[in-house]
Design a protein around this motif. Structure first.
Motif, PDB file in Angstrom:
ATOM      1  N   ALA A  88       0.831  -1.206   0.000  1.00 36.30           N
ATOM      2  CA  ALA A  88       0.000   0.000   0.000  1.00 36.30           C
ATOM      3  C   ALA A  88       0.866   1.258   0.000  1.00 36.30           C
ATOM      4  O   ALA A  88       0.582   2.225  -0.715  1.00 36.30           O
ATOM      5  CB  ALA A  88      -0.940  -0.001   1.204  1.00 36.30           C
ATOM      6  N   GLU A  89       1.933   1.243   0.793  1.00 31.32           N
ATOM      7  CA  GLU A  89       2.838   2.400   0.868  1.00 31.32           C
ATOM      8  C   GLU A  89       3.581   2.596  -0.452  1.00 31.32           C
ATOM      9  O   GLU A  89       3.742   3.728  -0.924  1.00 31.32           O
ATOM     10  CB  GLU A  89       3.807   2.219   2.031  1.00 31.32           C
ATOM     11  CG  GLU A  89       3.094   2.264   3.367  1.00 31.32           C
ATOM     12  CD  GLU A  89       3.799   1.531   4.487  1.00 31.32           C
ATOM     13  OE1 GLU A  89       3.384   1.728   5.640  1.00 31.32           O
ATOM     14  OE2 GLU A  89       4.739   0.756   4.227  1.00 31.32           O
ATOM     15  N   LEU A  90       4.015   1.500  -1.055  1.00 35.36           N
ATOM     16  CA  LEU A  90       4.703   1.564  -2.337  1.00 35.36           C
ATOM     17  C   LEU A  90       3.768   2.073  -3.430  1.00 35.36           C
ATOM     18  O   LEU A  90       4.129   2.964  -4.208  1.00 35.36           O
ATOM     19  CB  LEU A  90       5.255   0.186  -2.717  1.00 35.36           C
ATOM     20  CG  LEU A  90       5.963   0.073  -4.059  1.00 35.36           C
ATOM     21  CD1 LEU A  90       7.198   0.957  -4.093  1.00 35.36           C
ATOM     22  CD2 LEU A  90       6.340  -1.370  -4.336  1.00 35.36           C
ATOM     23  N   ALA A  91       2.547   1.530  -3.476  1.00 34.08           N
ATOM     24  CA  ALA A  91       1.584   1.944  -4.497  1.00 34.08           C
ATOM     25  C   ALA A  91       1.228   3.423  -4.349  1.00 34.08           C
ATOM     26  O   ALA A  91       1.137   4.151  -5.350  1.00 34.08           O
ATOM     27  CB  ALA A  91       0.328   1.083  -4.415  1.00 34.08           C
ATOM     28  N   GLU A  92       1.037   3.879  -3.114  1.00 38.29           N
ATOM     29  CA  GLU A  92       0.714   5.291  -2.877  1.00 38.29           C
ATOM     30  C   GLU A  92       1.859   6.192  -3.341  1.00 38.29           C
ATOM     31  O   GLU A  92       1.632   7.206  -4.011  1.00 38.29           O
ATOM     32  CB  GLU A  92       0.430   5.514  -1.393  1.00 38.29           C
ATOM     33  CG  GLU A  92       0.063   6.930  -1.054  1.00 38.29           C
ATOM     34  CD  GLU A  92      -0.192   7.120   0.439  1.00 38.29           C
ATOM     35  OE1 GLU A  92      -0.245   8.292   0.850  1.00 38.29           O
ATOM     36  OE2 GLU A  92      -0.341   6.132   1.174  1.00 38.29           O
ATOM     37  N   ALA A  93       3.091   5.824  -2.999  1.00 35.33           N
ATOM     38  CA  ALA A  93       4.247   6.631  -3.402  1.00 35.33           C
ATOM     39  C   ALA A  93       4.395   6.655  -4.921  1.00 35.33           C
ATOM     40  O   ALA A  93       4.654   7.711  -5.508  1.00 35.33           O
ATOM     41  CB  ALA A  93       5.517   6.079  -2.744  1.00 35.33           C
ATOM     42  N   PHE A  94       4.207   5.508  -5.568  1.00 33.63           N
ATOM     43  CA  PHE A  94       4.345   5.459  -7.018  1.00 33.63           C
ATOM     44  C   PHE A  94       3.237   6.253  -7.701  1.00 33.63           C
ATOM     45  O   PHE A  94       3.487   6.993  -8.659  1.00 33.63           O
ATOM     46  CB  PHE A  94       4.360   4.015  -7.519  1.00 33.63           C
ATOM     47  CG  PHE A  94       4.643   3.921  -8.993  1.00 33.63           C
ATOM     48  CD1 PHE A  94       5.925   4.124  -9.480  1.00 33.63           C
ATOM     49  CD2 PHE A  94       3.625   3.669  -9.893  1.00 33.63           C
ATOM     50  CE1 PHE A  94       6.198   4.068 -10.841  1.00 33.63           C
ATOM     51  CE2 PHE A  94       3.887   3.610 -11.257  1.00 33.63           C
ATOM     52  CZ  PHE A  94       5.171   3.812 -11.729  1.00 33.63           C
ATOM     53  N   THR A  95       2.014   6.116  -7.201  1.00 30.17           N
ATOM     54  CA  THR A  95       0.896   6.882  -7.754  1.00 30.17           C
ATOM     55  C   THR A  95       1.161   8.378  -7.635  1.00 30.17           C
ATOM     56  O   THR A  95       0.920   9.145  -8.580  1.00 30.17           O
ATOM     57  CB  THR A  95      -0.412   6.503  -7.043  1.00 30.17           C
ATOM     58  OG1 THR A  95      -0.679   5.123  -7.285  1.00 30.17           O
ATOM     59  CG2 THR A  95      -1.589   7.339  -7.530  1.00 30.17           C
ATOM     60  N   ASP A  96       1.669   8.803  -6.478  1.00 31.34           N
ATOM     61  CA  ASP A  96       1.978  10.220  -6.280  1.00 31.34           C
ATOM     62  C   ASP A  96       3.103  10.683  -7.209  1.00 31.34           C
ATOM     63  O   ASP A  96       3.077  11.810  -7.707  1.00 31.34           O
ATOM     64  CB  ASP A  96       2.325  10.495  -4.828  1.00 31.34           C
ATOM     65  CG  ASP A  96       1.108  10.397  -3.917  1.00 31.34           C
ATOM     66  OD1 ASP A  96      -0.036  10.355  -4.425  1.00 31.34           O
ATOM     67  OD2 ASP A  96       1.299  10.374  -2.684  1.00 31.34           O
ATOM     68  N   LEU A  97       4.077   9.818  -7.460  1.00 27.76           N
ATOM     69  CA  LEU A  97       5.158  10.141  -8.395  1.00 27.76           C
ATOM     70  C   LEU A  97       4.612  10.332  -9.811  1.00 27.76           C
ATOM     71  O   LEU A  97       4.957  11.293 -10.500  1.00 27.76           O
ATOM     72  CB  LEU A  97       6.217   9.039  -8.378  1.00 27.76           C
ATOM     73  CG  LEU A  97       7.353   9.176  -9.384  1.00 27.76           C
ATOM     74  CD1 LEU A  97       8.226  10.391  -9.072  1.00 27.76           C
ATOM     75  CD2 LEU A  97       8.199   7.905  -9.395  1.00 27.76           C
ATOM     76  N   VAL A  98       3.743   9.431 -10.238  1.00 28.44           N
ATOM     77  CA  VAL A  98       3.153   9.521 -11.569  1.00 28.44           C
ATOM     78  C   VAL A  98       2.301  10.790 -11.690  1.00 28.44           C
ATOM     79  O   VAL A  98       2.357  11.499 -12.706  1.00 28.44           O
ATOM     80  CB  VAL A  98       2.336   8.253 -11.894  1.00 28.44           C
ATOM     81  CG1 VAL A  98       1.531   8.412 -13.178  1.00 28.44           C
ATOM     82  CG2 VAL A  98       3.259   7.043 -11.996  1.00 28.44           C
ATOM     83  N   LYS A  99       1.521  11.103 -10.645  1.00 31.04           N
ATOM     84  CA  LYS A  99       0.718  12.332 -10.660  1.00 31.04           C
ATOM     85  C   LYS A  99       1.615  13.571 -10.743  1.00 31.04           C
ATOM     86  O   LYS A  99       1.276  14.538 -11.423  1.00 31.04           O
ATOM     87  CB  LYS A  99      -0.153  12.421  -9.403  1.00 31.04           C
ATOM     88  CG  LYS A  99      -1.336  11.504  -9.403  1.00 31.04           C
ATOM     89  CD  LYS A  99      -2.122  11.703  -8.109  1.00 31.04           C
ATOM     90  CE  LYS A  99      -3.217  10.698  -7.938  1.00 31.04           C
ATOM     91  NZ  LYS A  99      -3.884  10.839  -6.625  1.00 31.04           N
ATOM     92  N   TRP A 100       2.738  13.537 -10.042  1.00 37.70           N
ATOM     93  CA  TRP A 100       3.689  14.656 -10.065  1.00 37.70           C
ATOM     94  C   TRP A 100       4.184  14.891 -11.487  1.00 37.70           C
ATOM     95  O   TRP A 100       4.220  16.017 -11.978  1.00 37.70           O
ATOM     96  CB  TRP A 100       4.833  14.361  -9.110  1.00 37.70           C
ATOM     97  CG  TRP A 100       5.871  15.432  -8.943  1.00 37.70           C
ATOM     98  CD1 TRP A 100       5.841  16.725  -9.388  1.00 37.70           C
ATOM     99  CD2 TRP A 100       7.113  15.288  -8.265  1.00 37.70           C
ATOM    100  NE1 TRP A 100       6.980  17.389  -9.026  1.00 37.70           N
ATOM    101  CE2 TRP A 100       7.785  16.532  -8.331  1.00 37.70           C
ATOM    102  CE3 TRP A 100       7.726  14.229  -7.617  1.00 37.70           C
ATOM    103  CZ2 TRP A 100       9.038  16.743  -7.770  1.00 37.70           C
ATOM    104  CZ3 TRP A 100       8.974  14.439  -7.039  1.00 37.70           C
ATOM    105  CH2 TRP A 100       9.613  15.681  -7.121  1.00 37.70           C
TER     106      TRP A 100
END
Length: 96
Positions: free
Chosen positions: A26-38
């Motif tokens: 969950a932490e990895l997916a959230e960080a990756f999603t936020d990176l992609v949004k950035w």
């Protein structure tokens, strides 16, 4: 990075854990999603201050992005809502 004019770019997130790189799915997916949004929007995601000693010493350090309690680490008061900071007891943490 600062000398090259890129000091504003890094985003680090601390995860409350007894070891290094012990983030969960969950932490990895959230960080990756936020990176992609950035990358898509140009809006820099939130991160943790991992360089200021008083911030690191605070009891809530490494709880904002922690989504699970780990064995061997002090528990955070977990919060499934990423927009609200979590609170914690004292303990070790890892960063991604």
């Amino acid at each position: 990075m600062n000398a090259a004019g890129n000091g504003h770019r890094p985003v680090q997130r601390a995860i409350r854990s007894a070891g290094h790189c012990e983030f969960n799915g969950a932490e990895l997916a959230e960080a990756f999603t936020d990176l992609v949004k950035w990358e898509a929007t140009g809006v820099k995601p939130a991160g943790d201050d991992v360089t200021t000693p008083t911030v690191i010493a605070d009891l809530s350090c490494a709880c904002q992005f922690t989504r699970a309690t780990r064995i061997g680490g002090a528990a955070c008061q977990l919060n499934a809502n990423p927009s609200e900071p979590a609170r914690a007891g004292n303990g070790p943490w890892s960063r991604i």
